[in-house]
Write a protein that holds these residues in place. Structure first.
Motif, mmCIF file in Angstrom:
data_model
loop_
_atom_site.group_PDB
_atom_site.id
_atom_site.type_symbol
_atom_site.label_atom_id
_atom_site.label_comp_id
_atom_site.label_asym_id
_atom_site.label_seq_id
_atom_site.Cartn_x
_atom_site.Cartn_y
_atom_site.Cartn_z
ATOM 1 N N LYS A 23 3.370 0.649 3.196
ATOM 2 C CA LYS A 23 3.060 -0.509 4.043
ATOM 3 C C LYS A 23 3.167 -1.766 3.194
ATOM 4 O O LYS A 23 2.633 -1.808 2.088
ATOM 5 C CB LYS A 23 1.658 -0.394 4.641
ATOM 6 N N ILE A 24 3.869 -2.774 3.724
ATOM 7 C CA ILE A 24 4.109 -4.013 2.980
ATOM 8 C C ILE A 24 3.775 -5.202 3.864
ATOM 9 O O ILE A 24 4.231 -5.282 5.010
ATOM 10 C CB ILE A 24 5.581 -4.107 2.509
ATOM 11 N N ALA A 46 5.903 -4.706 7.176
ATOM 12 C CA ALA A 46 6.866 -3.606 7.219
ATOM 13 C C ALA A 46 6.145 -2.301 6.935
ATOM 14 O O ALA A 46 5.166 -2.256 6.180
ATOM 15 C CB ALA A 46 7.990 -3.826 6.210
ATOM 16 N N GLU A 47 6.648 -1.234 7.539
ATOM 17 C CA GLU A 47 6.074 0.097 7.338
ATOM 18 C C GLU A 47 7.214 1.093 7.227
ATOM 19 O O GLU A 47 8.194 1.025 7.985
ATOM 20 C CB GLU A 47 5.153 0.452 8.512
ATOM 21 N N TRP A 102 13.228 -0.395 -4.170
ATOM 22 C CA TRP A 102 12.815 0.782 -3.417
ATOM 23 C C TRP A 102 13.768 0.996 -2.255
ATOM 24 O O TRP A 102 14.097 0.064 -1.529
ATOM 25 C CB TRP A 102 11.395 0.606 -2.861
ATOM 26 N N GLN A 103 14.186 2.234 -2.068
ATOM 27 C CA GLN A 103 15.018 2.602 -0.930
ATOM 28 C C GLN A 103 14.091 3.141 0.154
ATOM 29 O O GLN A 103 13.645 4.284 0.104
ATOM 30 C CB GLN A 103 16.051 3.664 -1.327
ATOM 31 N N LEU A 104 13.767 2.301 1.143
ATOM 32 C CA LEU A 104 12.842 2.681 2.198
ATOM 33 C C LEU A 104 13.555 3.484 3.280
ATOM 34 O O LEU A 104 14.705 3.212 3.624
ATOM 35 C CB LEU A 104 12.208 1.427 2.821
ATOM 36 N N ASN A 130 0.853 -1.190 0.000
ATOM 37 C CA ASN A 130 0.000 0.000 0.000
ATOM 38 C C ASN A 130 0.891 1.244 0.000
ATOM 39 O O ASN A 130 1.786 1.368 0.824
ATOM 40 C CB ASN A 130 -0.935 0.006 1.220
ATOM 41 N N VAL A 131 0.642 2.147 -0.969
ATOM 42 C CA VAL A 131 1.361 3.418 -1.055
ATOM 43 C C VAL A 131 0.340 4.530 -0.910
ATOM 44 O O VAL A 131 -0.614 4.611 -1.694
ATOM 45 C CB VAL A 131 2.112 3.561 -2.398
ATOM 46 N N ARG A 132 0.507 5.372 0.105
ATOM 47 C CA ARG A 132 -0.491 6.414 0.367
ATOM 48 C C ARG A 132 -0.524 7.479 -0.727
ATOM 49 O O ARG A 132 -1.575 7.858 -1.194
ATOM 50 C CB ARG A 132 -0.224 7.066 1.732
ATOM 51 N N GLU A 133 0.656 7.963 -1.135
ATOM 52 C CA GLU A 133 0.694 8.987 -2.181
ATOM 53 C C GLU A 133 2.097 9.089 -2.757
ATOM 54 O O GLU A 133 3.064 8.554 -2.207
ATOM 55 C CB GLU A 133 0.251 10.348 -1.642
#
Length: 356
Positions: free
Chosen positions: A172-173, A186-187, A199-201, A158-161
């Motif tokens: 959120k994964i 994971a968040e 992706w570089q979190l 889930n990607v908020r924006e």
């Protein structure tokens, strides 16, 4: 409103609607040709393409409204002039001032329609159209108030924006095994897309689930391998022209708080604010280009000139927007200059016409 006023407004409104429908048909034809290349990709079929084009029509009607007002007004007034109806009306006491007031009422009707389309109808339907297209082509994708949902292998994401620089916020994964049992969650506060597709979190909080315990850990950075194309996430990056004034206001504030560039959205905000006014201005431009004396044979030439002027206005807004970004012109100037220039031109031509 007397009988003459209703007659003139009705004639102009009918012609404006006809002109708008003609342009919508033309734009839809070109859009179908453009979308035909996507047929067969995923679940994108002819019915989905038809839905996409139909949902985009209110946005196209919003963009073409000033042009429809100008051309419809020109045709209607030219017909009245050709039939000597304008001459009879003036001989009966209809002054230029009263005629301009009638034209202003006609322009105001379409200005209100333009504002309603741009603020409430077109933005939501355009977003639905883009979501429909993305879901059909890529599959396993949905958007809503909580952002974008994706499923990639054993990950539900889930990607908020997404910000204009493609920075992702609110990640959120959830990871499951082959038996669809949750094994890790994971968040992350944000993420940037690497060239290799990962992706570089940033500021990551992870919870790993085992049979007997849950292990919680935090990391400042984490490279997460994701086999998703970055173009898939563009569904989150809404085109500024498809946003309402209220949405643009909130988004500009959000970008300023995150120290992001706001010029593109600020230009769109000013354009949205002035666009209903442009529909009103085009009613005056139509009168300025209407030949008052048909005996000189200049009706066709003036009608052609007015149509060319309307097309010039239609593309001037985008040109001023690009120029503003390129040369650092203040957004409010880029937003109001096209409408202001055409308003001054209409006033000049009407005054010149009356002096003759």
């Amino acid at each position: 409103m007397n009988l003459v006023s209703r007659y003139i407004i009705r004639q102009m409104a009918v012609m404006a609607v006809y002109a708008l429908l003609a342009f919508l048909a033309l734009y839809s034809f070109f859009e179908i040709i453009n979308e035909a290349g996507n047929l067969g990709r995923g679940g994108y079929n002819a019915w989905t393409m038809t839905q996409y084009v139909l949902l985009q029509m209110p946005a196209r009607a919003y963009e073409l409204m000033p042009l429809g007002v100008l051309i419809g007004g020109l045709i209607a007034l030219s017909q009245l002039a050709a039939g000597s109806e304008l001459t009879v009306m003036k001989a009966s006491g209809l002054s230029t001032k009263k005629l301009l007031l009638i034209l202003s009422q006609f322009g105001l009707i379409f200005a209100v329609a333009t504002a309603a389309l741009g603020e409430w109808v077109a933005p939501s339907l355009s977003q639905r159209a883009e979501n429909l297209k993305a879901s059909a082509i890529h599959g396993k994708i949905s958007t809503g108030a909580s952002g974008l949902w994706l499923k990639e292998q054993n990950n539900i994401i889930n990607v908020r924006e997404m910000l204009p620089d493609h920075t992702l916020l609110g990640i959120k994964i959830w990871q499951h095994n082959d038996r669809y049992e949750l094994v890790e969650a994971a968040e992350a506060d944000s993420a940037v897309l690497n060239a290799d597709g990962s992706w570089q979190l940033e500021n990551v909080r992870r919870s790993a689930l085992s049979d007997n315990q849950v292990s919680v850990s935090e990391q400042a950075q984490l490279q997460w391998p994701v086999a998703l194309k970055s173009s898939l996430l563009d569904v989150l990056l809404v085109n500024p022209d498809q946003m309402s004034v209220s949405e643009l206001t909130a988004y500009i504030t959000h970008l300023e708080n995150n120290r992001q560039q706001t010029q593109t959205y600020a230009i769109a905000w000013w354009r949205k604010l002035m666009y209903p006014v442009a529909a009103w201005v085009m009613a005056l431009v139509a009168f300025a280009f209407t030949p008052q004396n048909t005996r000189h044979g200049n009706m066709g030439l003036k009608l052609f000139g007015g149509i060319c002027l309307g097309l010039a206005f239609h593309f001037a807004g985008r040109l001023f927007g690009f120029t503003s970004q390129l040369y650092g012109i203040p957004p409010f100037l880029a937003g109001i200059l096209p409408t202001a220039i055409f308003a001054l031109l209409a006033v000049y031509l009407i005054r010149r016409q009356e002096k003759r």
